[in-house]
Design a protein around this motif. Structure first.
Motif, PDB file in Angstrom:
ATOM      1  N   ALA A  81       0.873  -1.177   0.000  1.00 13.33           N
ATOM      2  CA  ALA A  81       0.000   0.000   0.000  1.00 13.33           C
ATOM      3  C   ALA A  81       0.906   1.222   0.000  1.00 13.33           C
ATOM      4  N   ARG A  82       0.796   2.017  -1.042  1.00 12.80           N
ATOM      5  CA  ARG A  82       1.647   3.208  -1.160  1.00 12.80           C
ATOM      6  C   ARG A  82       0.892   4.412  -0.626  1.00 12.80           C
ATOM      7  N   GLN A  83       1.475   5.047   0.343  1.00 12.30           N
ATOM      8  CA  GLN A  83       0.896   6.256   0.949  1.00 12.30           C
ATOM      9  C   GLN A  83       1.826   7.406   0.610  1.00 12.30           C
ATOM     10  N   TRP A  84       1.512   8.121  -0.464  1.00 13.71           N
ATOM     11  CA  TRP A  84       2.396   9.173  -0.951  1.00 13.71           C
ATOM     12  C   TRP A  84       2.064  10.535  -0.384  1.00 13.71           C
ATOM     13  N   TYR A  85       0.919  10.687   0.224  1.00 17.98           N
ATOM     14  CA  TYR A  85       0.525  11.996   0.730  1.00 17.98           C
ATOM     15  C   TYR A  85      -0.363  11.820   1.945  1.00 17.98           C
ATOM     16  N   GLN A  86      -0.450  12.858   2.726  1.00 12.11           N
ATOM     17  CA  GLN A  86      -1.330  12.862   3.888  1.00 12.11           C
ATOM     18  C   GLN A  86      -2.743  13.131   3.390  1.00 12.11           C
ATOM     19  N   SER A  87      -3.666  12.283   3.744  1.00 14.68           N
ATOM     20  CA  SER A  87      -5.031  12.432   3.255  1.00 14.68           C
ATOM     21  C   SER A  87      -6.007  12.398   4.414  1.00 14.68           C
ATOM     22  N   THR A  88      -6.980  13.274   4.371  1.00 15.91           N
ATOM     23  CA  THR A  88      -8.005  13.259   5.412  1.00 15.91           C
ATOM     24  C   THR A  88      -9.238  12.496   4.957  1.00 15.91           C
ATOM     25  N   ASN A  89      -9.451  12.394   3.646  1.00 18.46           N
ATOM     26  CA  ASN A  89     -10.642  11.700   3.184  1.00 18.46           C
ATOM     27  C   ASN A  89     -10.340  10.537   2.233  1.00 18.46           C
ATOM     28  N   GLY A  90      -9.114  10.357   1.822  1.00 20.69           N
ATOM     29  CA  GLY A  90      -8.786   9.311   0.860  1.00 20.69           C
ATOM     30  C   GLY A  90      -8.278   8.022   1.471  1.00 20.69           C
ATOM     31  N   SER A  91      -8.068   7.979   2.783  1.00 20.08           N
ATOM     32  CA  SER A  91      -7.464   6.794   3.384  1.00 20.08           C
ATOM     33  C   SER A  91      -8.358   5.565   3.252  1.00 20.08           C
ATOM     34  N   LEU A  92      -9.672   5.725   3.324  1.00 19.58           N
ATOM     35  CA  LEU A  92     -10.549   4.576   3.149  1.00 19.58           C
ATOM     36  C   LEU A  92     -10.490   4.066   1.716  1.00 19.58           C
ATOM     37  N   GLN A  93     -10.293   4.949   0.764  1.00 19.95           N
ATOM     38  CA  GLN A  93     -10.156   4.546  -0.630  1.00 19.95           C
ATOM     39  C   GLN A  93      -8.929   3.655  -0.810  1.00 19.95           C
ATOM     40  N   HIS A  94      -7.818   3.973  -0.118  1.00 23.50           N
ATOM     41  CA  HIS A  94      -6.612   3.144  -0.181  1.00 23.50           C
ATOM     42  C   HIS A  94      -6.906   1.748   0.364  1.00 23.50           C
ATOM     43  N   LEU A  95      -7.662   1.681   1.456  1.00 20.49           N
ATOM     44  CA  LEU A  95      -7.998   0.379   2.037  1.00 20.49           C
ATOM     45  C   LEU A  95      -8.903  -0.415   1.102  1.00 20.49           C
ATOM     46  N   TYR A  96      -9.810   0.260   0.431  1.00 22.92           N
ATOM     47  CA  TYR A  96     -10.687  -0.423  -0.519  1.00 22.92           C
ATOM     48  C   TYR A  96      -9.860  -1.041  -1.652  1.00 22.92           C
ATOM     49  N   LYS A  97      -8.887  -0.296  -2.159  1.00 16.22           N
ATOM     50  CA  LYS A  97      -8.041  -0.815  -3.232  1.00 16.22           C
ATOM     51  C   LYS A  97      -7.244  -2.028  -2.759  1.00 16.22           C
ATOM     52  N   LEU A  98      -6.759  -1.970  -1.523  1.00 12.02           N
ATOM     53  CA  LEU A  98      -6.016  -3.097  -0.951  1.00 12.02           C
ATOM     54  C   LEU A  98      -6.939  -4.305  -0.811  1.00 12.02           C
ATOM     55  N   GLU A  99      -8.125  -4.079  -0.272  1.00 10.47           N
ATOM     56  CA  GLU A  99      -9.081  -5.173  -0.111  1.00 10.47           C
ATOM     57  C   GLU A  99      -9.400  -5.826  -1.457  1.00 10.47           C
ATOM     58  N   LYS A 100      -9.607  -5.018  -2.481  1.00 10.20           N
ATOM     59  CA  LYS A 100      -9.925  -5.510  -3.817  1.00 10.20           C
ATOM     60  C   LYS A 100      -8.782  -6.375  -4.365  1.00 10.20           C
ATOM     61  N   ALA A 101      -7.557  -5.928  -4.168  1.00 15.94           N
ATOM     62  CA  ALA A 101      -6.387  -6.684  -4.642  1.00 15.94           C
ATOM     63  C   ALA A 101      -6.255  -8.018  -3.909  1.00 15.94           C
ATOM     64  N   VAL A 102      -6.499  -8.023  -2.601  1.00 13.81           N
ATOM     65  CA  VAL A 102      -6.407  -9.252  -1.814  1.00 13.81           C
ATOM     66  C   VAL A 102      -7.487 -10.238  -2.261  1.00 13.81           C
ATOM     67  N   ARG A 103      -8.717  -9.754  -2.430  1.00 17.82           N
ATOM     68  CA  ARG A 103      -9.814 -10.630  -2.876  1.00 17.82           C
ATOM     69  C   ARG A 103      -9.522 -11.235  -4.251  1.00 17.82           C
ATOM     70  N   LYS A 104      -8.996 -10.437  -5.151  1.00 14.24           N
ATOM     71  CA  LYS A 104      -8.656 -10.909  -6.494  1.00 14.24           C
ATOM     72  C   LYS A 104      -7.605 -12.009  -6.415  1.00 14.24           C
ATOM     73  N   TRP A 105      -6.602 -11.801  -5.550  1.00 11.21           N
ATOM     74  CA  TRP A 105      -5.535 -12.790  -5.392  1.00 11.21           C
ATOM     75  C   TRP A 105      -6.098 -14.099  -4.831  1.00 11.21           C
ATOM     76  N   TYR A 106      -6.941 -14.020  -3.795  1.00  7.00           N
ATOM     77  CA  TYR A 106      -7.522 -15.221  -3.206  1.00  7.00           C
ATOM     78  C   TYR A 106      -8.416 -15.963  -4.190  1.00  7.00           C
ATOM     79  N   ASP A 107      -9.124 -15.215  -5.023  1.00  6.41           N
ATOM     80  CA  ASP A 107     -10.039 -15.829  -5.987  1.00  6.41           C
ATOM     81  C   ASP A 107      -9.324 -16.456  -7.167  1.00  6.41           C
ATOM     82  N   SER A 108      -8.062 -16.112  -7.381  1.00  7.08           N
ATOM     83  CA  SER A 108      -7.342 -16.637  -8.552  1.00  7.08           C
ATOM     84  C   SER A 108      -6.804 -18.038  -8.318  1.00  7.08           C
TER      85      SER A 108
END
Length: 108
Positions: A81-108
């Motif tokens: 998970a790359r955190q390039w900037y301080q975010s007040t509202n985007g941090s949940l979006q980063h977690l969603y992207k991580l969750e999506k990648a993990v689910r894709k990996w498990y499903d493959s």
């Protein structure tokens, strides 16, 4: 130090075997950090686990580079998970992207 020869195995670590492994065959308080970390990476691999690594703007730290190399040696999947900037509202979006990648990996 990435140039240090220890990669968390009894063969590469200079700390005596009896200090790295207790009678329960698990790391001890005297264990090399690399040995203890790799031990847990190997446990993760056995249970179809994975490693999550947070990379901040300055890139991976020296310890993270070693952890990544050991994960490759173990065959452990790494999600970064790359955190390039301080975010007040985007941090949940980063977690969603991580969750999506993990689910894709498990499903493959």
């Amino acid at each position: 130090n990435i140039k240090h020869t220890c990669r968390g195995t009894l063969a590469t670590c200079s700390i005596p075997h009896q200090d790295n492994l207790g009678s329960d065959m698990r790391p001890t308080k005297k264990s090399c950090w690399r040995f203890a970390f790799r031990f847990h990476q190997e446990e993760c691999k056995k249970t179809a686990g994975f490693m999550v690594q947070v990379e901040e703007g300055g890139g991976l730290g020296a310890g993270q580079e070693i952890e990544t190399e050991m994960a490759k040696q173990v065959g452990l999947k790494v999600f970064r998970a790359r955190q390039w900037y301080q975010s007040t509202n985007g941090s949940l979006q980063h977690l969603y992207k991580l969750e999506k990648a993990v689910r894709k990996w498990y499903d493959s």
